[in-house]
Design a protein around this motif. Structure first.
Motif, PDB file in Angstrom:
ATOM      1  N   PHE A   1     -18.986 -10.982  29.998  1.00 43.43           N
ATOM      2  CA  PHE A   1     -18.773 -12.414  29.806  1.00 43.43           C
ATOM      3  C   PHE A   1     -17.322 -12.766  29.507  1.00 43.43           C
ATOM      4  N   GLY A   2     -16.436 -11.774  29.492  1.00 45.10           N
ATOM      5  CA  GLY A   2     -15.064 -12.049  29.125  1.00 45.10           C
ATOM      6  C   GLY A   2     -14.939 -12.323  27.640  1.00 45.10           C
ATOM      7  N   ALA A   3     -13.776 -12.806  27.249  1.00 38.73           N
ATOM      8  CA  ALA A   3     -13.508 -13.244  25.874  1.00 38.73           C
ATOM      9  C   ALA A   3     -12.303 -14.165  25.964  1.00 38.73           C
ATOM     10  N   CYS A   4     -12.457 -15.371  25.458  1.00 36.92           N
ATOM     11  CA  CYS A   4     -11.429 -16.398  25.630  1.00 36.92           C
ATOM     12  C   CYS A   4     -10.432 -16.361  24.473  1.00 36.92           C
ATOM     13  N   PRO A   5      -9.135 -16.313  24.744  1.00 36.68           N
ATOM     14  CA  PRO A   5      -8.130 -16.261  23.675  1.00 36.68           C
ATOM     15  C   PRO A   5      -8.040 -17.582  22.905  1.00 36.68           C
ATOM     16  N   ARG A   6      -7.491 -17.495  21.723  1.00 37.94           N
ATOM     17  CA  ARG A   6      -7.358 -18.668  20.856  1.00 37.94           C
ATOM     18  C   ARG A   6      -6.626 -19.814  21.559  1.00 37.94           C
ATOM     19  N   ALA A   7      -5.519 -19.493  22.202  1.00 38.46           N
ATOM     20  CA  ALA A   7      -4.686 -20.544  22.804  1.00 38.46           C
ATOM     21  C   ALA A   7      -5.437 -21.311  23.881  1.00 38.46           C
ATOM     22  N   VAL A   8      -6.270 -20.602  24.642  1.00 36.66           N
ATOM     23  CA  VAL A   8      -7.030 -21.255  25.713  1.00 36.66           C
ATOM     24  C   VAL A   8      -8.174 -22.066  25.115  1.00 36.66           C
ATOM     25  N   LEU A   9      -8.805 -21.559  24.071  1.00 30.38           N
ATOM     26  CA  LEU A   9      -9.843 -22.327  23.379  1.00 30.38           C
ATOM     27  C   LEU A   9      -9.276 -23.615  22.794  1.00 30.38           C
ATOM     28  N   GLU A  10      -8.054 -23.553  22.302  1.00 35.33           N
ATOM     29  CA  GLU A  10      -7.414 -24.754  21.756  1.00 35.33           C
ATOM     30  C   GLU A  10      -7.155 -25.771  22.861  1.00 35.33           C
ATOM     31  N   ALA A  11      -6.732 -25.296  24.034  1.00 32.44           N
ATOM     32  CA  ALA A  11      -6.517 -26.205  25.167  1.00 32.44           C
ATOM     33  C   ALA A  11      -7.825 -26.868  25.565  1.00 32.44           C
ATOM     34  N   GLN A  12      -8.907 -26.088  25.579  1.00 28.92           N
ATOM     35  CA  GLN A  12     -10.211 -26.661  25.916  1.00 28.92           C
ATOM     36  C   GLN A  12     -10.635 -27.687  24.861  1.00 28.92           C
ATOM     37  N   SER A  13     -10.385 -27.403  23.600  1.00 30.98           N
ATOM     38  CA  SER A  13     -10.761 -28.330  22.524  1.00 30.98           C
ATOM     39  C   SER A  13     -10.049 -29.672  22.672  1.00 30.98           C
ATOM     40  N   GLU A  14      -8.813 -29.633  23.118  1.00 33.91           N
ATOM     41  CA  GLU A  14      -8.075 -30.880  23.328  1.00 33.91           C
ATOM     42  C   GLU A  14      -8.710 -31.711  24.439  1.00 33.91           C
ATOM     43  N   PHE A  15      -9.117 -31.038  25.517  1.00 37.71           N
ATOM     44  CA  PHE A  15      -9.801 -31.765  26.596  1.00 37.71           C
ATOM     45  C   PHE A  15     -11.129 -32.342  26.090  1.00 37.71           C
ATOM     46  N   ARG A  16     -11.856 -31.567  25.303  1.00 37.83           N
ATOM     47  CA  ARG A  16     -13.147 -32.044  24.792  1.00 37.83           C
ATOM     48  C   ARG A  16     -12.968 -33.254  23.875  1.00 37.83           C
ATOM     49  N   ALA A  17     -11.964 -33.189  23.024  1.00 33.48           N
ATOM     50  CA  ALA A  17     -11.711 -34.309  22.122  1.00 33.48           C
ATOM     51  C   ALA A  17     -11.369 -35.566  22.925  1.00 33.48           C
ATOM     52  N   ARG A  18     -10.571 -35.392  23.958  1.00 31.01           N
ATOM     53  CA  ARG A  18     -10.205 -36.528  24.810  1.00 31.01           C
ATOM     54  C   ARG A  18     -11.438 -37.102  25.511  1.00 31.01           C
ATOM     55  N   MET A  19     -12.326 -36.223  25.973  1.00 28.88           N
ATOM     56  CA  MET A  19     -13.539 -36.669  26.655  1.00 28.88           C
ATOM     57  C   MET A  19     -14.437 -37.455  25.712  1.00 28.88           C
TER      58      MET A  19
END
Length: 398
Positions: free
Chosen positions: A23-41
């Protein structure tokens, strides 16, 4: 000693994680980028999903196209490689007696798609028997071509196999099948980020790959590439508004796939962040990261082979960022309990805090351990694996 790069991930430090391949493993920096998109959504869902999302997907697709060395016009995002396989195979127009070709190293979920679609029309799934252990790539190519018949309509070929971790010579297989007039669907679930990819040059009929594995994007990020002459007939696994609602400036191919209904698209939108993060992790960028992981995987299997006096099942040239080794003979004798996970895998996890898959493969079935190598891993992890296998093996003899 743990890898100096491990802090980039949020992985449990009490678990030796050797299963990046699942399943991979997502790094902190990429999770933070995703969180910003989610917050915007969530601040303005209609603005984000109706008005902003099309341009955001286009931008993410452009970055992915550069990474894959492909044209963005030929790419769409999907949730995972299995969804890509579903889209391709369910879009085929088959007749009774037609054949769909795969290999015995394929992924069960994708085999299920072939089987179900073939059964509906009276077509047949043909399975090429590829040897493992394998001497060289010639054996792989010969095994695939030996299963071709005049009724073969499509071949589904793994780029990196799931159970055996072999890098198949897909470029040579594609061209050989092409000479027979056969389309190839490459299941590249494990390939992006693990092997150099030039999809535009590879140019099969179809290529699908996961981005949540070796590219380290969030879960739910994958792609489907289709040759331009095959795009018109393609339909997504989930049909939605794009089938009959055109958007100015966008192709029917993109219209059909870009909106599968309400979902969280932030994994797709975070793909550029994952690509950029991977490029910045080491001075040599993605090439150095791939080479590091491959060297770690080949060194690890040499360590295990020496520890247990076992032969290597394939040459180093057929290995990328993970490898599969047969387990010692005492572990082959343990009973199979019928559970989802092999008892040896359960013991390695419960007793030694090792997260690593044990697969049963071949005829007769033998137990293999498939271990991954990612930047958070170190040689010490594989020494711990060898010691744990030895202890479990010793208990198995009692």
């Amino acid at each position: 000693m743990p890898s100096s790069l491990a802090d980039h991930w949020t992985l449990d430090p009490d678990v030796i994680f050797l299963n990046h391949g699942s399943f991979g493993a997502c790094p902190r920096a990429v999770l933070e980028a995703q969180s910003e998109f989610r917050a915007r959504m969530e601040r303005q869902p209609v603005q984000f999903l109706w008005r902003d999302l099309p341009d955001l997907i286009d931008a993410a697709r452009e970055e992915l196209a550069k990474f894959l060395k492909a044209e963005s016009d030929d790419l769409v995002f999907v949730a995972n490689a299995t969804a890509g396989v579903n889209a391709v195979v369910r879009s085929l127009h088959l007749s009774a007696g037609d054949e769909l070709l795969t290999t015995d190293h394929d992924y069960n979920a994708c085999r299920n798609v072939l089987t179900e679609v073939a059964a509906r029309v009276g077509a047949k799934v043909v399975v090429a028997k590829v040897p493992f252990p394998v001497r060289d790539e010639t054996q792989i190519i010969e095994a695939v071509l030996a299963a071709v018949t005049p009724r073969t309509r499509l071949a589904m070929i793994d780029h990196v196999t799931s159970p055996t971790a072999l890098v198949f010579p897909v470029a040579k297989i594609i061209r050989a099948l092409e000479a027979h007039g056969i389309d190839t669907l490459v299941d590249g679930a494990h390939a992006p980020g693990a092997v150099p990819l030039h999809v535009g040059l590879l140019r099969p009929a179809y290529y699908t790959g996961n981005l949540h594995k070796w590219v380290c994007a969030p879960k739910g990020a994958a792609f489907l590439w289709a040759r331009p002459d095959r795009q018109e007939a393609l339909r997504p696994a989930v049909m939605s508004h794009g089938e009959n609602t055109r958007r100015p400036g966008r192709s029917p191919f993109h219209d059909r796939f870009d909106w599968p209904g309400t979902l969280d698209p932030t994994a797709w939108l975070s793909v550029p962040a994952a690509i950029q993060w991977g490029a910045s992790l080491l001075p040599g960028g993605w090439e150095e990261l791939r080479d590091r992981n491959r060297l770690l995987a080949t060194s690890a299997r040499a360590l295990l082979a020496g520890h247990f006096n076992l032969p290597l099942p394939c040459p180093n040239e057929l290995i990328a960022s993970m490898a599969t080794m047969m387990l010692p003979e005492p572990l082959q004798q343990l009973p199979i309990d019928g559970g989802r996970f092999d008892p040896v895998q359960n013991k390695l996890h419960a007793e030694h805090r090792l997260e690593v898959p044990v697969v049963r493969w071949g005829e007769p079935k033998r137990r293999y351990v498939r271990f991954s190598a990612q930047a958070y891993n170190s040689t010490e992890d594989y020494r711990a694996l060898a010691e744990a296998i030895l202890r479990v093996s010793s208990k198995g003899n009692r």
